[in-house]
Design a protein around this motif. Structure first.
Motif, PDB file in Angstrom:
ATOM      1  N   ALA A  74     -28.210 -35.753 -69.902  1.00 21.16           N
ATOM      2  CA  ALA A  74     -27.795 -35.351 -68.564  1.00 21.16           C
ATOM      3  C   ALA A  74     -26.695 -34.283 -68.642  1.00 21.16           C
ATOM      4  CB  ALA A  74     -27.316 -36.568 -67.782  1.00 21.16           C
ATOM      5  N   SER A  75     -26.441 -33.638 -67.516  1.00 22.71           N
ATOM      6  CA  SER A  75     -25.508 -32.501 -67.443  1.00 22.71           C
ATOM      7  C   SER A  75     -24.147 -32.793 -68.050  1.00 22.71           C
ATOM      8  CB  SER A  75     -25.321 -32.072 -65.983  1.00 22.71           C
ATOM      9  OG  SER A  75     -26.538 -31.761 -65.399  1.00 22.71           O
ATOM     10  N   GLU A  76     -23.525 -33.882 -67.621  1.00 20.15           N
ATOM     11  CA  GLU A  76     -22.183 -34.221 -68.104  1.00 20.15           C
ATOM     12  C   GLU A  76     -22.193 -34.503 -69.605  1.00 20.15           C
ATOM     13  OE1 GLU A  76     -19.027 -37.740 -67.252  1.00 20.15           O
ATOM     14  OE2 GLU A  76     -19.928 -36.797 -65.477  1.00 20.15           O
ATOM     15  N   LEU A  77     -23.196 -35.194 -70.059  1.00 21.45           N
ATOM     16  CA  LEU A  77     -23.322 -35.519 -71.475  1.00 21.45           C
ATOM     17  C   LEU A  77     -23.503 -34.257 -72.315  1.00 21.45           C
ATOM     18  CD1 LEU A  77     -23.492 -37.810 -73.547  1.00 21.45           C
ATOM     19  CD2 LEU A  77     -25.944 -37.837 -73.147  1.00 21.45           C
ATOM     20  N   ARG A  78     -24.338 -33.345 -71.831  1.00 26.07           N
ATOM     21  CA  ARG A  78     -24.535 -32.077 -72.550  1.00 26.07           C
ATOM     22  C   ARG A  78     -23.223 -31.318 -72.671  1.00 26.07           C
ATOM     23  NH1 ARG A  78     -28.637 -31.354 -69.019  1.00 26.07           N
ATOM     24  NH2 ARG A  78     -27.607 -29.498 -68.193  1.00 26.07           N
ATOM     25  N   ALA A  79     -22.427 -31.321 -71.606  1.00 33.45           N
ATOM     26  CA  ALA A  79     -21.148 -30.611 -71.635  1.00 33.45           C
ATOM     27  C   ALA A  79     -20.207 -31.230 -72.668  1.00 33.45           C
ATOM     28  CB  ALA A  79     -20.510 -30.629 -70.244  1.00 33.45           C
ATOM     29  N   VAL A  80     -20.100 -32.549 -72.675  1.00 32.87           N
ATOM     30  CA  VAL A  80     -19.219 -33.242 -73.619  1.00 32.87           C
ATOM     31  C   VAL A  80     -19.682 -33.022 -75.057  1.00 32.87           C
ATOM     32  CG1 VAL A  80     -18.482 -35.540 -74.407  1.00 32.87           C
ATOM     33  CG2 VAL A  80     -18.467 -34.990 -71.970  1.00 32.87           C
ATOM     34  N   GLN A  81     -20.987 -33.101 -75.299  1.00 28.09           N
ATOM     35  CA  GLN A  81     -21.548 -32.953 -76.639  1.00 28.09           C
ATOM     36  C   GLN A  81     -21.758 -31.486 -77.051  1.00 28.09           C
ATOM     37  OE1 GLN A  81     -22.343 -35.450 -78.886  1.00 28.09           O
ATOM     38  NE2 GLN A  81     -21.423 -36.930 -77.500  1.00 28.09           N
ATOM     39  N   ARG A  82     -21.525 -30.578 -76.112  1.00 24.62           N
ATOM     40  CA  ARG A  82     -21.719 -29.129 -76.336  1.00 24.62           C
ATOM     41  C   ARG A  82     -23.155 -28.799 -76.723  1.00 24.62           C
ATOM     42  NH1 ARG A  82     -15.860 -27.838 -78.890  1.00 24.62           N
ATOM     43  NH2 ARG A  82     -14.811 -28.065 -76.890  1.00 24.62           N
ATOM     44  N   ILE A  83     -24.068 -29.446 -75.994  1.00 22.81           N
ATOM     45  CA  ILE A  83     -25.493 -29.193 -76.189  1.00 22.81           C
ATOM     46  C   ILE A  83     -25.934 -28.192 -75.138  1.00 22.81           C
ATOM     47  CG2 ILE A  83     -27.803 -30.225 -76.119  1.00 22.81           C
ATOM     48  CD1 ILE A  83     -26.422 -32.887 -76.991  1.00 22.81           C
ATOM     49  N   PRO A  84     -26.491 -27.069 -75.534  1.00 29.47           N
ATOM     50  CA  PRO A  84     -26.931 -26.063 -74.551  1.00 29.47           C
ATOM     51  C   PRO A  84     -28.049 -26.584 -73.646  1.00 29.47           C
ATOM     52  CG  PRO A  84     -27.004 -25.182 -76.793  1.00 29.47           C
ATOM     53  CD  PRO A  84     -26.745 -26.656 -76.905  1.00 29.47           C
ATOM     54  N   PHE A  85     -28.157 -25.981 -72.478  1.00 32.36           N
ATOM     55  CA  PHE A  85     -29.223 -26.294 -71.528  1.00 32.36           C
ATOM     56  C   PHE A  85     -30.492 -25.590 -71.994  1.00 32.36           C
ATOM     57  CE2 PHE A  85     -31.185 -25.529 -67.210  1.00 32.36           C
ATOM     58  CZ  PHE A  85     -31.459 -26.851 -66.935  1.00 32.36           C
ATOM     59  N   PHE A  86     -31.519 -26.349 -72.321  1.00 36.97           N
ATOM     60  CA  PHE A  86     -32.820 -25.852 -72.762  1.00 36.97           C
ATOM     61  C   PHE A  86     -32.759 -24.812 -73.894  1.00 36.97           C
ATOM     62  CE2 PHE A  86     -34.105 -26.932 -68.225  1.00 36.97           C
ATOM     63  CZ  PHE A  86     -34.570 -28.182 -68.579  1.00 36.97           C
ATOM     64  N   PRO A  87     -32.139 -25.154 -75.011  1.00 28.75           N
ATOM     65  CA  PRO A  87     -32.049 -24.169 -76.097  1.00 28.75           C
ATOM     66  C   PRO A  87     -33.389 -23.779 -76.697  1.00 28.75           C
ATOM     67  CG  PRO A  87     -31.356 -26.333 -76.862  1.00 28.75           C
ATOM     68  CD  PRO A  87     -31.535 -26.429 -75.368  1.00 28.75           C
ATOM     69  N   LEU A  88     -34.360 -24.693 -76.736  1.00 29.38           N
ATOM     70  CA  LEU A  88     -35.660 -24.343 -77.317  1.00 29.38           C
ATOM     71  C   LEU A  88     -36.467 -23.468 -76.375  1.00 29.38           C
ATOM     72  CD1 LEU A  88     -36.741 -27.724 -78.979  1.00 29.38           C
ATOM     73  CD2 LEU A  88     -35.380 -25.852 -79.932  1.00 29.38           C
ATOM     74  N   ILE A  89     -36.491 -23.828 -75.099  1.00 28.20           N
ATOM     75  CA  ILE A  89     -37.244 -23.032 -74.122  1.00 28.20           C
ATOM     76  C   ILE A  89     -36.643 -21.647 -74.010  1.00 28.20           C
ATOM     77  CG2 ILE A  89     -37.784 -22.762 -71.669  1.00 28.20           C
ATOM     78  CD1 ILE A  89     -38.146 -25.828 -71.548  1.00 28.20           C
ATOM     79  N   ASP A  90     -35.320 -21.574 -73.835  1.00 30.57           N
ATOM     80  CA  ASP A  90     -34.672 -20.274 -73.655  1.00 30.57           C
ATOM     81  C   ASP A  90     -34.676 -19.443 -74.931  1.00 30.57           C
ATOM     82  OD1 ASP A  90     -34.281 -20.837 -71.006  1.00 30.57           O
ATOM     83  OD2 ASP A  90     -32.168 -21.364 -71.221  1.00 30.57           O
ATOM     84  N   GLY A  91     -34.699 -20.100 -76.084  1.00 31.78           N
ATOM     85  CA  GLY A  91     -34.723 -19.381 -77.358  1.00 31.78           C
ATOM     86  C   GLY A  91     -36.112 -19.267 -77.936  1.00 31.78           C
ATOM     87  N   ASN A  92     -37.134 -19.659 -77.161  1.00 34.25           N
ATOM     88  CA  ASN A  92     -38.530 -19.633 -77.595  1.00 34.25           C
ATOM     89  C   ASN A  92     -38.742 -20.412 -78.901  1.00 34.25           C
ATOM     90  OD1 ASN A  92     -41.177 -19.021 -76.993  1.00 34.25           O
ATOM     91  ND2 ASN A  92     -41.166 -17.165 -78.247  1.00 34.25           N
ATOM     92  N   GLY A  93     -37.961 -21.487 -79.069  1.00 36.96           N
ATOM     93  CA  GLY A  93     -38.145 -22.359 -80.228  1.00 36.96           C
ATOM     94  C   GLY A  93     -37.637 -21.804 -81.530  1.00 36.96           C
ATOM     95  N   ALA A  94     -36.916 -20.685 -81.470  1.00 43.27           N
ATOM     96  CA  ALA A  94     -36.495 -20.019 -82.691  1.00 43.27           C
ATOM     97  C   ALA A  94     -35.496 -20.830 -83.507  1.00 43.27           C
ATOM     98  CB  ALA A  94     -35.898 -18.652 -82.363  1.00 43.27           C
ATOM     99  N   GLU A  95     -34.617 -21.567 -82.817  1.00 42.49           N
ATOM    100  CA  GLU A  95     -33.563 -22.262 -83.541  1.00 42.49           C
ATOM    101  C   GLU A  95     -33.121 -23.505 -82.778  1.00 42.49           C
ATOM    102  OE1 GLU A  95     -29.021 -21.194 -84.820  1.00 42.49           O
ATOM    103  OE2 GLU A  95     -30.516 -19.607 -84.922  1.00 42.49           O
TER     104      GLU A  95
END
Length: 170
Positions: A62-83
């Protein structure tokens, strides 16, 4: 990036199996595993297990958890699965699950969108991430889900129950 994507979703009445289709926004960012994968583990602060159908458990990011853990929003989709971001790789290792895990993303609006998955075993990626229109079904197959009488594995697991990641924890 403007988030303009949506998922056509079908809902079947259990009595008459009539399918009603609606187009709506849908987002999901989560870690999936077989039931019991997180048992006896101390999860990082803020994580909560959600039980799904087909013997699955989900850790919604969830949003708050991603912020605390520093997990980007949709890193695979936005990065086309590159990393896969280092923060996610570290999270997979810290979960300490010996059974397979699947990290999944989906973003749809107005009938358009995409999905992604990364498959994990013993805390490590087992192959490069996948970005495709059926990536989540592929991840669910990896976890042993079969569609049975449902339209697909996504529906069989019950991932159509909420339209946004944060709603899974409400």
């Amino acid at each position: 990036m403007i988030r303009n994507r949506a998922l056509p979703m079908s809902f079947a009445s259990p009595k008459n199996k009539k399918v009603v289709s609606r187009t709506m926004a849908y987002t999901l960012q989560a870690i999936l595993a077989a039931h019991g994968a997180f048992s006896g583990k101390t999860l990082p602060k803020g994580f909560r297990i959600v039980h799904l159908r087909c013997g699955l458990e989900m850790l919604p990011l969830a949003s708050e958890l991603r912020a605390v853990q520093r997990i980007p929003f949709f890193p695979l989709i936005d990065g086309n699965g590159a990393e896969v971001p280092v923060t996610l790789l570290s999270l997979f290792e810290s979960l300490g699950a010996q059974s397979p895990l699947a990290y999944v993303e989906a973003e749809y609006f107005g009938g358009e969108g995409t999905q992604a998955h990364a498959l994990i075993s013993e805390g490590k990626l087992i192959r490069p991430p996948v970005v495709s229109s059926s990536a989540i079904n592929g991840a669910l197959l990896y976890l042993g889900v079969t569609k049975g009488e449902f339209r697909d594995e996504f529906e069989a697991a019950g991932l159509d129950a909420h339209r946004d990641t944060d709603q899974w924890l409400a």
